[in-house]
Design a protein around this motif. Structure first.
Motif, mmCIF file in Angstrom:
data_model
loop_
_atom_site.group_PDB
_atom_site.id
_atom_site.type_symbol
_atom_site.label_atom_id
_atom_site.label_comp_id
_atom_site.label_asym_id
_atom_site.label_seq_id
_atom_site.Cartn_x
_atom_site.Cartn_y
_atom_site.Cartn_z
ATOM 1 N N MET A 245 0.868 -1.181 0.000
ATOM 2 C CA MET A 245 0.000 0.000 0.000
ATOM 3 C C MET A 245 0.902 1.228 0.000
ATOM 4 S SD MET A 245 -3.249 -0.715 2.502
ATOM 5 C CE MET A 245 -4.207 0.553 1.663
ATOM 6 N N GLU A 246 0.279 2.363 -0.255
ATOM 7 C CA GLU A 246 1.034 3.608 -0.236
ATOM 8 C C GLU A 246 0.288 4.649 0.585
ATOM 9 O OE1 GLU A 246 3.176 6.778 -3.307
ATOM 10 O OE2 GLU A 246 2.457 4.835 -4.013
ATOM 11 N N LEU A 247 1.036 5.356 1.400
ATOM 12 C CA LEU A 247 0.474 6.461 2.164
ATOM 13 C C LEU A 247 0.163 7.600 1.200
ATOM 14 C CD1 LEU A 247 -0.206 8.101 4.706
ATOM 15 C CD2 LEU A 247 2.235 8.544 4.994
ATOM 16 N N SER A 248 -1.109 7.934 1.078
ATOM 17 C CA SER A 248 -1.515 8.995 0.157
ATOM 18 C C SER A 248 -1.345 10.374 0.785
ATOM 19 C CB SER A 248 -2.970 8.804 -0.268
ATOM 20 O OG SER A 248 -3.422 9.888 -1.024
ATOM 21 N N MET A 249 -1.797 10.499 2.043
ATOM 22 C CA MET A 249 -1.677 11.779 2.748
ATOM 23 C C MET A 249 -1.962 11.568 4.222
ATOM 24 S SD MET A 249 -5.264 13.633 1.605
ATOM 25 C CE MET A 249 -5.197 13.065 -0.091
ATOM 26 N N PHE A 250 -1.502 12.483 5.053
ATOM 27 C CA PHE A 250 -1.881 12.467 6.459
ATOM 28 C C PHE A 250 -1.865 13.898 6.979
ATOM 29 C CE2 PHE A 250 2.709 12.530 6.940
ATOM 30 C CZ PHE A 250 2.916 13.289 8.082
ATOM 31 N N SER A 251 -2.576 14.111 8.070
ATOM 32 C CA SER A 251 -2.579 15.407 8.733
ATOM 33 C C SER A 251 -2.705 15.180 10.229
ATOM 34 C CB SER A 251 -3.745 16.271 8.236
ATOM 35 O OG SER A 251 -3.731 17.538 8.872
ATOM 36 N N ASP A 252 -1.786 15.777 10.975
ATOM 37 C CA ASP A 252 -1.765 15.695 12.435
ATOM 38 C C ASP A 252 -1.931 17.114 12.962
ATOM 39 O OD1 ASP A 252 -1.236 15.376 15.093
ATOM 40 O OD2 ASP A 252 0.820 14.654 14.850
ATOM 41 N N ILE A 253 -3.168 17.475 13.338
ATOM 42 C CA ILE A 253 -3.422 18.869 13.700
ATOM 43 C C ILE A 253 -2.881 19.205 15.087
ATOM 44 C CG2 ILE A 253 -5.415 19.049 12.179
ATOM 45 C CD1 ILE A 253 -7.235 18.824 14.569
ATOM 46 N N LEU A 254 -2.668 18.203 15.943
ATOM 47 C CA LEU A 254 -2.117 18.479 17.276
ATOM 48 C C LEU A 254 -0.674 18.951 17.182
ATOM 49 C CD1 LEU A 254 -3.527 15.559 19.490
ATOM 50 C CD2 LEU A 254 -4.354 17.900 19.302
ATOM 51 N N ASN A 255 0.079 18.368 16.258
ATOM 52 C CA ASN A 255 1.500 18.720 16.100
ATOM 53 C C ASN A 255 1.769 19.545 14.852
ATOM 54 O OD1 ASN A 255 2.662 17.191 18.420
ATOM 55 N ND2 ASN A 255 1.735 15.468 17.339
ATOM 56 N N ASP A 256 0.677 19.991 14.204
ATOM 57 C CA ASP A 256 0.785 20.838 13.022
ATOM 58 C C ASP A 256 1.730 20.233 11.981
ATOM 59 O OD1 ASP A 256 0.145 22.988 11.436
ATOM 60 O OD2 ASP A 256 1.760 24.262 12.218
ATOM 61 N N LYS A 257 1.454 18.957 11.672
ATOM 62 C CA LYS A 257 2.283 18.250 10.700
ATOM 63 C C LYS A 257 1.380 17.593 9.672
ATOM 64 C CE LYS A 257 5.896 14.728 10.272
ATOM 65 N NZ LYS A 257 6.711 13.709 10.971
ATOM 66 N N GLU A 258 1.707 17.764 8.396
ATOM 67 C CA GLU A 258 0.916 17.134 7.349
ATOM 68 C C GLU A 258 1.778 16.938 6.118
ATOM 69 O OE1 GLU A 258 -2.401 19.636 6.541
ATOM 70 O OE2 GLU A 258 -1.202 21.372 5.996
ATOM 71 N N GLU A 259 1.383 15.995 5.286
ATOM 72 C CA GLU A 259 2.160 15.727 4.079
ATOM 73 C C GLU A 259 1.267 15.066 3.044
ATOM 74 O OE1 GLU A 259 6.630 14.123 2.916
ATOM 75 O OE2 GLU A 259 5.877 13.977 4.965
#
Length: 655
Positions: free
Chosen positions: A385-399
Motif C-alpha cells: 500500500m502507499e500512504l496517500s496523505m496524512f494530517s496531524d493537527i495536534l502537532n501541526d504536521k501534514e504531508e
C-alpha cells in the motif's frame, strides 16, 4: 505500546453505543492504541455494498494488532457462530475477547452475562410478588443465536425451580423483532379467551413491544390482565407505555469488562476464560411494580427498593441538542467537501475536516491498483500500500503523497510519526460500489461512534470521487491515439500476478479490473468500444476423446488465436475453463462480423497447420459500449448473445 482492535457490525444501534462507550472509557488515558471499526457482516448484501466493510476486519488481523475485542452477540444475530469463527481463525493465537458468546478459538476469553440467575429472579418475582402461575415466553431461538437459546433454556430452568409448569402452547417465536413477535402471537391468539397465561417473559425488549400491540388489540391491559417483562433495558423500555419491566444487561459494563480483560491479558495476568457480568432486573409499570399514573423515572429492584434510573439515560432535550449540533456539522462538512474535486484539493481541506469531526489526525492509505470485489468473494489484502496523505493537527504536521510504501498485513499505521501514539482510533475502508481503494484511520477525541460513522461515510465518498476524477485527468493527459499507456498498465498487471497460468492472458480478476479501467478511460475520451464473450465449442468432447491434456492445449491455442486476431491494446482474459472475455477499445459494431469471421478462419487454419485431430471452433457473443458503462453488465449482454449462437450451432448451450 500495545495495539488493540475492536470489531462490531455497526456503530448505529443502541447496543453499540453502550458497548463502545464502555471500551472507550476504560482505555481513556491508558498507554494503548485502540482501533475501532464497524464491519457489517461478511458477504452481506443487506445494504448493496455492505460486504465492502468487512475488509476493515481483515486489516485488523495485521501482525501489529496484539488483541481483538469482538461484539460476538451482535454478529451471531446475523451469521452462525461457526461462520464467525472461520473468519476470525486467521487471528491466530493472539487473544480474542468475545462479548456474550464463547468462541472456539485458540486463545479466547469471554465476557458473558449470567442470564440464568436473572431469569430465575424474574420468574420468582412474577410468582411471589404478583401471583403469576401461567407464564408465556417470547423466544428468538429460531435465529439459532446462542444467546437466544441460552435465554430460552434459562427461562425453562427458572420455571422448574419455581415448580411451575412450562407450557409449550405458551411458547412464541419472535426472532428478536417486534413484528415477528406480533405475527407469532396472532397465529394462535384470535380472541381474549385464547389468552390463558397471566404473564409473558420476552427474550428482548423489542419483542415485548410486539406483545403489547397484540394484547391491546385483543382488549387486554398490561399489567392489569397480563404482566410483561423484557430483556436488554433498551432506551425505549423506560419510555414505553406502560414503562417496560426488563433485565438490564449493563452493556456499558460489558464493554468495560471486555476492555479490561484485553488489557489484563496483555499485561500477563492469569484470568478465567469466562468472566461473568452481572444482570439487574428492573421492575417498572408493565409488571405492576410502579403505578401507571407515576411520571417519575424510577424502577423497583429485586430487593423491592425504589431506584432512580441511571445517569446514562440521556435526557430528551440533551439528545435533541446533540442531534442539532451534529446535523449542523454535517452541513458544514458537505460545504467544505464541495471543492475537493481532486486528491490534492481534498488534502488542502484535510485539517479543517479533522477539526470539524472531533478528530486529532487522519491517515489515508491507498492500494496501488483499485481492488474490484463481488459480495461472494473473500477480500485479499494487497501486499503493498502507499500512504496517500496524512494530517496531524495536534502537532501541526501534514504531508501529501510522501511516497511511503508498506505491507498492511504487518502494520496499520503507515506514518511513523503517528505510530506508537496512545489513543483511540476509528478505521474505515475506502470504497465506492464494488471498487475498494484503501482505508483511512483517524484518532478520535470523543466517543460519538454513530456520528463518526456518518462523517466517515461522507468523507470516503468524497475521497473516491476525488480519486476517480484525478485518475481520469491523469489518464486523459497520458493517453495517446495508440493507447500506449494501456499497454504499459497491462504489462504492470501481468507482473502483479493477474495472469492466467495456462494461457498467459489475464485471469478473471485481472480481466475485470483492467477491463473496467479501460472502459472508464475510453468512455471519458468518448471513444467507441466492443466487449466480447467467447466460449470454445465441444471442449468436453475433446477431453473425453483425446484426454484433458489435449483439452488444455486447445484452450492455450484458443488464447493464442485471440492474440493473433485482436490488437495489442485489446484486453484479453480467461474467465474460467474455456470462457474468454475481450475488451476492444475503439472498435465499432460494423467491425464485429469481420472479427468473428477472422476468428473462425484462424481457428481452421491453426487446426490444419498443427494437424489436430479436430477442428477448433468457438462461439462469440458481443455487446457495444452504448449498452452500459459497467463491464459485468456488458459481459452479461454478450453472454446472452453467445447463448443464442450456441443454440444455433448445437441446439443447446454447453457449459
Amino acid at each position: 505500546m500495545k495495539k488493540i482492535g475492536v470489531i462490531i457490525p455497526t456503530f448505529n444501534i443502541e447496543y453499540s453505543t453502550e458497548f463502545l462507550h464502555g471500551i472507550y472509557d476504560f482505555y481513556d488515558g491508558k498507554d494503548v492504541a485502540v482501533i475501532f471499526t464497524q464491519t457489517k457482516l461478511p458477504h452481506s448484501t443487506v445494504g448493496m455494498y455492505d460486504y465492502q466493510y468487512w475488509q476493515s476486519a481483515e486489516l485488523l488481523f495485521a501482525q501489529e494488532i496484539d488483541a481483538l475485542i469482538v461484539a460476538t452477540g451482535v454478529y451471531c444475530a446475523g451469521i452462525s457462530q461457526e461462520e464467525l469463527e472461520s473468519e476470525l481463525y486467521r487471528f491466530g493465537r493472539r487473544p480474542v475477547i468475545s462479548a456474550a458468546i464463547p468462541l472456539n478459538l485458540p486463545n479466547c476469553y469471554t465476557v458473558q452475562s449470567d442470564c440464568k440467575k436473572s431469569f430465575l429472579d424474574v420468574v420468582t418475582h412474577l410468582k411471589n410478588v404478583h401471583g403469576c402461575r401461567n407464564i408465556a415466553f417470547l423466544s428468538a431461538a429460531a435465529t439459532k443465536s446462542k444467546e437466544a437459546i441460552e435465554r430460552l433454556e434459562a427461562f425453562k430452568e427458572a420455571m422448574a425451580a419455581n415448580k411451575l409448569k412450562f407450557n409449550e402452547k405458551y411458547l412464541f417465536e419472535g426472532k428478536f423483532t417486534d413484528f415477528d413477535a406480533e405475527a407469532a402471537m396472532k397465529k394462535t391468539l384470535k380472541s381474549k379467551a385464547d389468552v390463558k397465561f397471566d404473564a409473558v417473559v420476552c427474550a428482548n425488549d423489542m419483542m415485548a413491544i410486539g406483545c403489547y400491540r397484540v394484547l391491546q388489540e385483543l382488549g387486554l391491559s398490561v399489567p392489569g390482565d397480563v404482566k410483561v417483562v423484557g430483556f436488554d433495558d433498551a432506551q425505549f423500555a423506560s419510555r414505553a407505555n406502560p414503562r417496560l419491566s426488563t433485565i438490564n444487561q449493563d452493556i456499558y459494563n460489558q464493554g468495560y469488562q471486555c476492555a479490561k480483560t484485553a488489557f489484563d491479558v496483555l499485561e500477563g495476568k492469569e484470568l478465567d476464560r469466562i468472566i461473568y457480568s452481572e444482570l439487574q432486573p428492573k421492575f417498572r409499570q408493565s409488571c405492576g411494580c410502579i403505578p401507571m399514573d407515576s411520571s417519575e423515572d424510577v424502577y423497583k429492584s429485586i430487593s423491592g427498593d425504589i431506584m432512580e434510573e441511571g445517569e446514562h439515560l440521556i435526557s430528551r432535550l440533551k439528545q435533541y441538542m446533540n442531534d442539532l449540533d451534529e446535523r449542523n456539522n454535517i452541513i458544514i462538512l458537505l460545504d467544505i467537501l464541495k471543492g475537493a474535486n481532486t486528491m490534492r484539493q481534498f488534502y488542502y481541506n484535510l485539517k479543517h475536516i479533522i477539526h470539524l469531526c472531533s478528530m486529532d489526525d487522519m491517515i489515508i492509505n491507498l492500494y496501488p491498483i483499485p481492488v474490484y470485489m463481488d459480495y461472494n468473494e473473500n477480500f485479499v489484502i494487497p501486499e503493498k500500500m502507499e500512504l496517500s496523505m496524512f494530517s496531524d493537527i495536534l502537532n501541526d504536521k501534514e504531508e501529501f503523497s510522501p511516497g511511503t510504501k508498506f505491507n498492511p498485513s504487518n502494520v496499520i499505521f503507515s506514518e511513523p510519526s503517528l505510530d506508537n501514539r496512545a489513543g483511540q482510533y476509528v478505521l474505515h475502508p475506502i470504497f465506492s460500489g464494488e471498487t475498494s481503494y484503501g482505508y483511512l484511520i483517524c484518532k478520535v477525541n470523543k466517543n460519538k461512534f454513530a456520528d463518526y460513522a456518518i462523517y466517515l461515510k461522507i468523507i470516503i465518498t468524497t475521497i473516491c470521487s476525488a480519486i476517480e476524477y484525478t485518475n481520469r485527468l491523469l489518464e486523459t493527459e497520458r493517453l495517446t491515439n495508440k493507447y500506449t499507456e494501456l499497454q504499459e498498465d497491462n504489462t504492470t498487471l501481468t507482473k502483479q500476478s493477474k495472469t492466467d497460468e495456462l494461457t498467459g492472458v489475464l485471469n478473471r480478476r485481472g480481466y475485470y479490473e483492467f477491463g473496467q479501467r479501460t472502459l472508464d478511460i475510453i468512455q471519458e475520451m468518448e471513444h467507441a468500444g466492443i466487449v466480447f464473450f467467447a466460449d470454445m465449442d465441444n471442449l468436453k468432447k475433446i477431453n473425453d476423446t483425446y484426454g484433458h491434456d489435449a483439452g488444455d492445449q486447445a484452450i492455450k491455442l484458443l488464447a493464442e488465436i485471440f492474440k493473433m486476431v485482436f490488437r495489442s491494446n485489446d484486453v484479453i482474459g480467461r474467465l474460467s475453463g474455456d470462457e474468454f472475455g475481450i475488451v476492444a477499445p475503439g472498435m465499432v459494431i460494423e467491425h464485429v462480423p469481420l472479427i468473428r469471421k477472422k476468428i473462425d478462419e484462424t481457428c481452421k487454419k491453426e487446426s490444419k497447420r498443427l494437424k489436430l485431430p479436430y477442428t477448433l471452433s468457438v462461439s462469440v457473443g458481443y455487446a457495444s459500449l452504448e449498452k452500459s458503462s459497467l463491464l459485468k453488465q456488458l459481459m452479461s449482454e454478450a453472454d446472452e448473445m453467445l447463448y443464442k449462437e450456441k443454440r444455433k450451432k448445437h441446439g443447446r448451450r454447453k457449459a
